[in-house]
Design an enzyme around this catalytic site. Structure first.
Site, short mmCIF file in Angstrom:
data_model
loop_
_atom_site.label_atom_id
_atom_site.label_comp_id
_atom_site.label_asym_id
_atom_site.label_seq_id
_atom_site.Cartn_x
_atom_site.Cartn_y
_atom_site.Cartn_z
N ARG A 140 -28.69 -34.89 89.66
CA ARG A 140 -27.62 -35.85 89.34
C ARG A 140 -28.11 -36.97 88.44
NH1 ARG A 140 -25.88 -36.54 95.46
NH2 ARG A 140 -28.07 -36.04 95.56
N ARG B 4 -26.91 -35.34 106.20
CA ARG B 4 -26.74 -36.59 105.45
C ARG B 4 -25.96 -37.50 106.38
NH1 ARG B 4 -28.29 -35.36 100.21
NH2 ARG B 4 -27.82 -33.27 99.47
N THR C 31 -37.60 -33.13 98.17
CA THR C 31 -36.35 -32.90 97.42
C THR C 31 -36.65 -32.03 96.22
OG1 THR C 31 -34.71 -33.92 95.95
CG2 THR C 31 -36.71 -35.18 96.31
N ASP D 79 -35.20 -32.33 93.50
CA ASP D 79 -34.78 -33.05 92.29
C ASP D 79 -35.89 -33.68 91.46
OD1 ASP D 79 -32.19 -32.36 92.78
OD2 ASP D 79 -31.59 -34.28 93.63
N GLY E 128 -30.82 -33.34 101.41
CA GLY E 128 -30.81 -31.95 100.96
C GLY E 128 -32.11 -31.26 101.35
N ASP F 39 -34.82 -39.75 98.00
CA ASP F 39 -34.69 -41.21 97.84
C ASP F 39 -33.87 -41.86 98.96
OD1 ASP F 39 -35.01 -43.55 95.89
OD2 ASP F 39 -32.85 -43.52 96.24
N ASP G 276 -37.00 -36.66 91.58
CA ASP G 276 -36.42 -37.90 91.07
C ASP G 276 -37.02 -39.16 91.70
OD1 ASP G 276 -35.39 -37.48 93.59
OD2 ASP G 276 -33.32 -37.97 93.08
#
Ligand code: F6P
Length: 319
Positions: A171, A72, A125, A127, A11, A103, A129
């Site tokens: 997510r 992706r 990212t 995110d 992303g 990741d 995360d």
């Protein structure tokens, strides 16, 4: 090292361009040749590799997305394609690769490193995360975008005296919901790291209503184990308050990067190039307590991330 390459993968995130600019210009100023790979791992396998010059990355520091484009790649999960990717780089005489991504992208890089390529990972990212870094490139911009959107939603939500469930990305990690929820004064924050307690949520909302709260904003990360429409229906049924859902989606992934993301991108990218220049082994570069850090790539990807429970409790106290 004389020849290095850079790609963006997964992303897109605001600040990827700032990272790319820093890789290219730091590399050139060290006398290296820098190659840009378009469309992430997919483009690598298709040989979309071109030499980048100082001016190739002009006028991009303020732009969201990635001028290298991204993808992706399903096939890159397989050994055969990872080996092919490493071989393609070797044909170009490229000895080191900077990967800007999340990741999954850094894990792709780790596999390449096992097949003989030196890889430096940058955390790109929205995110937030990744366990090895306090912040990822793009997170701050995404939170600020969400904050602005919350303000708009607040106007209409309060005017109609409704509850509004705002679904944001994330997510496995609820940081966008948590940070934007705290900064935006949300009445409830739902993140995937904490199991949803519907009774508690409804009780708190009812309490707020009887205390005279005119409307409610609920920030929900997409990874929370309940569908947003179902959540809206249940809330409406139990609290009796008209409830709407707003799914922010990809709006939160675009936009001009904030100062924080541009600086984070620039300094971590410069560190990655320095490591390649020094012939260091594969690493993941990030930021911890304000300092640029570089961990062994495999170890970095094993590091676990947890949500900030103090921040979560504070948000609950303040709502
Ligand atoms: O960039 C990460 C992320 O934003 C996730 O939070 C989200 O679930 C996902 O990407 C959606 O990405 P896409 O629609 O591009 O597959």
């Amino acid at each position: 090292m004389k020849k290095i390459a850079v790609l963006t993968s997964g992303g897109d995130a605001p600040g990827m361009n700032a990272a790319l600019r820093s890789v290219v210009r730091t590399g050139i100023s060290k006398g290296m040749e820098v190659y840009g790979i378009r469309h992430g791992f997919e483009g690598l396998l298709d040989g979309e590799i071109e030499k980048m010059e100082w001016h190739s990355v002009g006028e991009i520091i303020h732009r969201g997305g990635t001028i290298l484009r991204t993808a992706r790649s399903k096939r890159f999960y397989e050994d055969e394609w990872q080996i092919k990717g490493v071989n393609i780089l070797k044909i170009f005489g490229i000895e080191g690769l900077v990967i800007i991504g999340g990741d999954g992208s850094l894990r792709g890089g780790l596999e390449m490193s096992k097949h003989g390529m030196t890889v430096m990972g940058l955390p790109g990212t929205i995110d937030n995360d990744l366990g090895y870094t306090d912040y990822t490139i793009g997170f701050d911009t995404a939170v600020n975008t969400v904050l602005n959107l919350i303000s708009n939603i607040r106007d209409t939500s309060s005017s109609h005296e409704r509850a509004t469930v705002i679904e944001v990305m994330g997510r496995r990690c609820g940081d966008i919901a948590l940070y934007a929820g705290l900064a935006g004064g949300a009445d409830a924050i739902l993140i995937p790291e904490i199991e949803l307690d519907m009774n508690r949520l409804c009780t708190e909302m009812l309490k707020g209503q009887s205390a005279g709260k005119g409307h409610s904003l609920i920030l929900k990360a997409e990874g929370v184990a309940i569908n947003t429409d179902e959540l809206v229906r249940t809330l409406e049924e139990i609290t009796g308050r008209e409830t709407r859902a707003v799914v922010l989606g990809h709006i939160q992934r675009g936009g001009s990067p904030t100062q924080q993301d541009r600086v984070l991108a620039s300094i971590t990218a410069a560190k990655a190039v320095q490591l390649l220049y020094d012939d260091a082994p594969s690493k993941a570069v990030g930021i911890c307590q304000g300092e640029v850090v570089a961990y062994d790539l495999a170890e970095a990807l094993e590091m676990k991330r947890d949500y900030d429970s103090h921040m979560y409790e504070l948000a609950e106290t303040l709502c």
